[in-house]
Scaffold this active site. Structure first.
Site, PDB file in Angstrom:
ATOM      1  N   ASP A   8       0.888  -1.067   0.001  1.00 57.84           N
ATOM      2  CA  ASP A   8      -0.073  -0.075  -0.028  1.00 57.84           C
ATOM      3  C   ASP A   8       0.912   1.159   0.187  1.00 57.84           C
ATOM      4  OD1 ASP A   8      -2.801   0.690   0.394  1.00 57.84           O
ATOM      5  OD2 ASP A   8      -1.917   1.872   2.548  1.00 57.84           O
ATOM      6  N   GLU A  20       2.022  -0.453  -4.928  1.00 59.10           N
ATOM      7  CA  GLU A  20       1.039   0.574  -5.269  1.00 59.10           C
ATOM      8  C   GLU A  20       1.799   1.988  -5.333  1.00 59.10           C
ATOM      9  OE1 GLU A  20      -2.928   3.059  -4.143  1.00 59.10           O
ATOM     10  OE2 GLU A  20      -1.460   2.631  -2.699  1.00 59.10           O
TER      11      GLU A  20
HETATM   12  C1  GLC Z   1      -4.165   3.210  -0.941  1.00 59.54           C
HETATM   13  C2  GLC Z   1      -5.429   2.313  -0.443  1.00 59.54           C
HETATM   14  C3  GLC Z   1      -6.489   2.992  -0.371  1.00 59.54           C
HETATM   15  C4  GLC Z   1      -6.247   3.449   1.109  1.00 59.54           C
HETATM   16  C5  GLC Z   1      -4.992   4.162   1.116  1.00 59.54           C
HETATM   17  C6  GLC Z   1      -4.578   4.506   2.491  1.00 59.54           C
HETATM   18  O1  GLC Z   1      -4.271   3.785  -1.630  1.00 59.54           O
HETATM   19  O2  GLC Z   1      -5.333   1.526  -1.842  1.00 59.54           O
HETATM   20  O3  GLC Z   1      -7.760   2.353  -0.296  1.00 59.54           O
HETATM   21  O4  GLC Z   1      -7.249   4.357   1.406  1.00 59.54           O
HETATM   22  O5  GLC Z   1      -3.836   3.410   0.510  1.00 59.54           O
HETATM   23  O6  GLC Z   1      -4.045   3.549   3.231  1.00 59.54           O
END
Ligand code: GLC
Length: 511
Positions: A196, A252
């Site tokens: 994440d 991500e």
């Molecule tokens: C990422 C996740 C999202 C979350 C954020 C904070 O972007 O995909 O859903 O709110 O991180 O953890």
């Protein structure tokens, strides 16, 4: 020596937003047993792996992306024993399991943060004495200031909700904690991690004020994409490589450039990073071609994705914001076929195989995404893509929960026509199309070239080949003649062999 291709390199991975996939317990929230019961559905769909969004202990201030205990399952979702059963049953179905790991921040209910509020171990987070005003001008990704005050008046940083305090990655203790968390789940048999906010973690020394336009979630800035983060992933890679069975990690990473993305997937770092470029591109052959060229030029382990739990579902994006548009659905199916023809792996988001649109008319009182509340209702937030899946029947809860239970977000009445049950027996349904496309992809696996070759094509259409496969997509408004071929393998809509209609893609076999 020719090395065998690792499983993840061309895998189709299905994202399960755990809260909204299937609820076995009857509390209106999806759970691990619900997933176990639906594994046959996933293997029939033809995916290679599942990615589970966070199911760890959490007060759910951000749907579980606020983790209070990284080594336990939240009772809402089940138990560690349920998790172990899920992993072994998934493996028995031939499905790999990727779990989410959230290293940028914890929940404010995490033991470390509770201790920090008592003055113990504050250096695990980013506290600042400050004065009356926050220490700098940083804004939270979810709206409002990125700083909140602890009861004794000190400021702490949270790039997301106040219930999600950011870790201080300049503290070695944070490093060893996460290495241990990785091992905890690797020992339980997971095949990989989705990291994440992978371009977060480090903040520039001195926490300098930053112009608002550089603070966006994706920009290179004092807040995101600091070079120090790469050392973290080098150490994580060593841990992954120390386990047998091709364990992997995907980051991500939101960025504007494929070159930045490539930094995260250097040979000693992550295996993959999400390539959000196609997801962010408009419906345009020129834009898609640029995305493909830029990606393949920069990244050796490409990934493709159209939707996830953070963005408006692509059927609605391509349908110019209209929730139920024939055009949006046709384009969504065409885009899927084009992406499945590209080298690399594809990440699907639950419900896209049903052609689910964004739910744009959720009542304000039903909305739970912190973005909605923190923006004082100015931004709708992400609940519209998180509505629980419709499995069967003609009324809520559509088989998502046992009858009588109310799903945590209301399901639209139009979804009666979109249930798995309704679509499974209909050869023209989006579900049947996804199954057929994934079957066709499997059949070609291993026989295609690593790169793509562009063929000349009429304006607003794209033709590319990978060995014996030619993929064609028409983003224009008029039909285009198909290039020479032996037969049509699959079309996102019926294709007669001569003309490709607008908003349609097809795979052609050539010898
Ligand atoms: C990422 C996740 C999202 C979350 C954020 C904070 O972007 O995909 O859903 O709110 O991180 O953890």
């Amino acid at each position: 020596m020719h090395m065998e291709t690792p499983w993840w390199r061309d895998a189709v991975v299905y994202e399960i937003y755990v809260r909204s996939f299937a609820d076995a317990s009857g509390d209106g929230v999806g759970d691990l047993t619900g997933i176990r019961q639906r594994l046959p559905y996933l293997s029939e769909l033809g995916v290679d792996a599942i990615w589970l969004t966070p199911f760890y202990r959490s007060p759910m201030a951000d749907g579980g992306y606020d983790v209070a205990d990284y080594r336990d399952v939240d009772p809402l979702f089940g138990t560690l024993a349920d998790f172990d059963a899920l992993v072994s049953e998934a493996h028995a179905h031939g499905l790999r399991v990727i779990v989410d790991i959230v290293p940028n921040h914890s929940s404010a209910e995490h033991e470390w943060f509770k201790a920090a509020l008592r003055g113990d171990g504050r250096e695990r987070y980013i506290f600042h004495d400050g004065g009356e005003l926050p220490p700098n001008n940083w804004q939270s990704t979810f709206s409002g200031p990125a700083w909140s005050r602890s009861p004794d008046g000190k400021w702490y940083l949270h790039l997301f909700a106040p219930e999600q305090p950011d870790f201080n990655w300049r503290n070695p203790e944070v490093h060893s904690e996460f290495l241990d968390v990785l091992r905890f789940w690797l020992d339980r048999g997971v095949d990989g991690f989705r990291i994440d906010v992978a371009m977060g973690l480090y903040k520039a020394e001195g926490l300098p004020d930053t112009p608002p336009e550089d603070q966006a979630f994706k920009a290179e800035s004092p807040i995101w994409g600091r070079p120090e983060v790469h050392e973290v992933y080098r150490r994580w890679r060593e841990v992954l490589d120390s386990y047998p069975g091709e364990r992997m990690a995907i980051g991500e990473v939101w960025t504007d450039s494929a070159e930045d993305l490539a930094l995260y997937v250097r040979p000693d770092e992550l295996h993959q990073s999400f390539n959000f470029a196609w997801l962010e591109a408009p419906w345009s052959a020129t834009a898609f071609r640029k995305v493909v060229d830029d990606t393949l030029a920069a990244v050796t382990s490409p990934t493709w994705v159209l939707s996830n739990h953070d963005v408006v579902r692509h059927v609605t994006r391509y349908g110019e914001g209209l929730p139920h548009s024939t055009k949006g659905l046709a384009r969504g199916r065409a885009a899927l076929l084009a992406m499945l023809a590209l080298p690399g792996s594809a990440y699907l988001y639950q419900g896209e195989e049903l052609g689910l649109p964004e739910v744009t008319n959720l009542p304000p009182e039903a909305r739970q995404d912190p973005i909605f509340a923190r923006s004082l209702g100015k931004l709708p937030g992400r609940d519209g893509c998180r509505v629980p899946l419709p499995w069967s029947g003609a009324a809520e809860p559509y088989g998502f929960s046992p009858d009588g239970a109310r799903p945590w977000l209301p399901q639209p009445v139009e979804w009666t026509a979109l249930t798995v049950e309704r679509q499974a027996g209909d050869p023209g349904s989006t579900l049947s199309f996804y199954r057929e496309a994934l079957r066709a992809r499997r059949a070609l696996r291993g026989s295609l070239s690593d790169g793509v070759t562009w063929l000349d094509s009429p304006e607003e259409s794209l033709f590319f080949t990978r060995g014996s496969l030619t993929c064609v997509i028409n983003c224009g408004v008029a039909p285009v003649p198909l290039p020479p071929h032996d037969r049509v393998l699959i079309g996102s809509a019926p294709v007669d062999g001569h003309l490709l209609p607008p908003d349609t893609a097809a795979w052609l076999h050539t010898s």
